[in-house]
Scaffold this active site. Structure first.
Site, PDB file in Angstrom:
ATOM      1  N   GLU A 213       0.833  -1.195   0.000  1.00 61.95           N
ATOM      2  CA  GLU A 213       0.000   0.000   0.000  1.00 61.95           C
ATOM      3  C   GLU A 213       0.871   1.249   0.000  1.00 61.95           C
ATOM      4  OE1 GLU A 213      -3.907  -1.801   2.246  1.00 61.95           O
ATOM      5  OE2 GLU A 213      -2.224  -1.177   3.461  1.00 61.95           O
TER       6      GLU A 213
ATOM      7  N   CYS B 104       3.392   8.355   1.298  1.00 62.40           N
ATOM      8  CA  CYS B 104       3.985   7.410   2.232  1.00 62.40           C
ATOM      9  C   CYS B 104       4.213   6.120   1.429  1.00 62.40           C
ATOM     10  CB  CYS B 104       3.041   7.201   3.422  1.00 62.40           C
ATOM     11  SG  CYS B 104       3.695   6.085   4.643  1.00 62.40           S
TER      12      CYS B 104
ATOM     13  N   CYS C 227       7.120  -7.441   6.224  1.00 61.48           N
ATOM     14  CA  CYS C 227       8.335  -6.940   6.889  1.00 61.48           C
ATOM     15  C   CYS C 227       8.870  -8.040   7.784  1.00 61.48           C
ATOM     16  CB  CYS C 227       7.997  -5.709   7.735  1.00 61.48           C
ATOM     17  SG  CYS C 227       9.453  -4.971   8.515  1.00 61.48           S
TER      18      CYS C 227
ATOM     19  N   CYS D  68       7.859  -5.934  14.613  1.00 60.25           N
ATOM     20  CA  CYS D  68       7.413  -5.048  15.701  1.00 60.25           C
ATOM     21  C   CYS D  68       5.992  -5.456  16.107  1.00 60.25           C
ATOM     22  CB  CYS D  68       7.436  -3.589  15.255  1.00 60.25           C
ATOM     23  SG  CYS D  68       9.053  -3.071  14.683  1.00 60.25           S
TER      24      CYS D  68
ATOM     25  N   CYS E  47       2.591  -3.483  15.029  1.00 61.45           N
ATOM     26  CA  CYS E  47       2.456  -3.082  13.632  1.00 61.45           C
ATOM     27  C   CYS E  47       1.791  -4.182  12.806  1.00 61.45           C
ATOM     28  CB  CYS E  47       3.846  -2.767  13.085  1.00 61.45           C
ATOM     29  SG  CYS E  47       3.911  -2.579  11.310  1.00 61.45           S
TER      30      CYS E  47
ATOM     31  N   CYS F  75      -0.556   5.271  10.627  1.00 66.81           N
ATOM     32  CA  CYS F  75       0.691   4.601  10.994  1.00 66.81           C
ATOM     33  C   CYS F  75       0.430   3.234  11.623  1.00 66.81           C
ATOM     34  CB  CYS F  75       1.453   5.434  12.027  1.00 66.81           C
ATOM     35  SG  CYS F  75       2.301   6.794  11.292  1.00 66.81           S
TER      36      CYS F  75
END
Ligand code: SF4
Length: 347
Positions: A98, A111, A118, A122, A125, A336
């Site tokens: 995205e 962004c 990933c 984390c 997230c 975020c």
């Protein structure tokens, strides 16, 4: 499958055109068409001879990937979903990323995603939750700039979308080269920020090789607490990261900021604010306090506004500029930590 020209430098293009028996200056023409005029096909490059275009098109294509869908937030933020190839390293399964366009007055910031999924894990997230599906190639990163409806009006870019940009160093840096080169988009490096959780070897290279801004995901000044939400702390501790950053000059045009997502009862106390002040003391920087958007199976909520405000004031009173970042695109899961790269049918 055809070879993609997008992401290639004039030197790369020169080798290609010479191999195809075309004059060397054709390389500059192709770069101009792709990066200045934003052409999406070789056919459009009309100052190259028809025979030359046909020869090129036998083996090559520009390679802009169009978006699969777009969602618009109440606040004007727009989230685009891009299909991507499975990637070079470990890519499998879901392959979508995205990009989020955030309008703000006369600015339009993109962004950008740098990986599908990933591998940093984390805990707060959504991207980290889905695992790693592959690095984006340079042309896939640049497609996010070229394929969106606002391609002609973007003013800034932040590499804060899906993935850890410094874990895909070569492709991210090549995309930045295209964005900032005179023969490319000719953007000032001041318009670009790369955000990292602090992959130290690549961070050192980035600080040495790039003039773009840096944002570091800090989130907790205490190593043992940071480790409990960010496994990367084990390999590269926050003290070591800040120590490295201190060796560089941020008093000029290049800026460093620290991202601090606020979790109620976890990292929002006076003790945390004071530890953060000690950690960053004397460093020319800014701290962005970020509202947390609750995700499943993570025990913390966002800190209440009053706590965020107090935290901000404590930093400001100690001489560290701190801002509370406005949350954008929450209603379309574009804020975020919320990017998950899902097609509407859930795939
Ligand atoms: Fe990866 Fe950034 Fe999410 Fe951490 S916060 S898992 S580095 S995308």
């Amino acid at each position: 499958m055809k070879i993609k020209l997008l992401g290639k430098t004039p030197d790369d293009l020169k080798r290609i055109v010479e191999e195809e028996g075309l004059p060397g200056f054709t390389a500059k023409q192709i770069a101009r068409w792709m990066y200045v005029r934003k052409a999406v096909s070789i056919e459009e490059m009309t100052d190259i001879s028809k025979a030359g275009r046909e020869k090129l098109a036998e083996k090559y294509e520009v390679g802009v990937t169009g978006y699969a869908s777009a969602a618009v937030s109440r606040d004007g933020t727009k989230k685009y979903l891009f299909p991507v190839s499975p990637g070079e390293n470990g890519g499998s399964g879901q392959a979508a990323v995205e990009a989020v366009m955030i309008p703000d007055g006369d600015r339009a910031t993109l962004c950008v995603s740098s990986q599908s999924g990933c591998r940093m894990g984390c805990r707060f997230c959504m991207t980290g939750r889905q695992g790693f599906h592959g690095h984006l190639r340079t042309e896939e990163i640049l497609s996010q700039f070229l394929a969106i409806d606002e391609a002609g009006s973007l003013t800034n870019a932040v590499f804060m979308g899906m993935g850890e940009p410094l874990d895909n160093y070569d492709n991210v840096m090549r995309a930045i080269e295209v964005l900032t080169a005179d023969w490319g988009f000719a953007w000032s490096p001041k318009r670009i920020t790369v955000s990292t959780i602090g992959v130290i070897p690549a961070l050192k290279r980035y600080l040495d090789e790039s003039r773009c801004h840096l944002a570091v995901s800090l989130h907790d000044p205490f190593p043992e607490e940071r480790l409990s939400i960010m496994p990367v702390e084990k390999a590269w501790g926050i003290g070591e990261i800040v120590g490295l950053i201190r060796r560089y000059d941020f008093s000029g045009q290049r800026r460093v900021s620290f991202e601090y997502t606020m979790f109620a009862g976890f990292n929002d106390s006076v003790r945390h604010a004071d530890a953060l002040i000690r950690l960053l003391k004397g460093l020319e920087c800014r701290v962005n306090l970020i509202r947390f958007h609750r995700i499943p199976d993570f025990p913390y909520d966002c800190s209440p506004d009053i706590m965020m405000k107090r935290f901000q004031e404590r930093l400001n009173n100690a001489g560290i500029t701190a801002t509370i970042r406005a949350s954008r695109g929450e209603d379309i899961l574009a804020a975020c930590g919320m990017l998950a790269g899902r097609f509407r049918d859930g795939k």
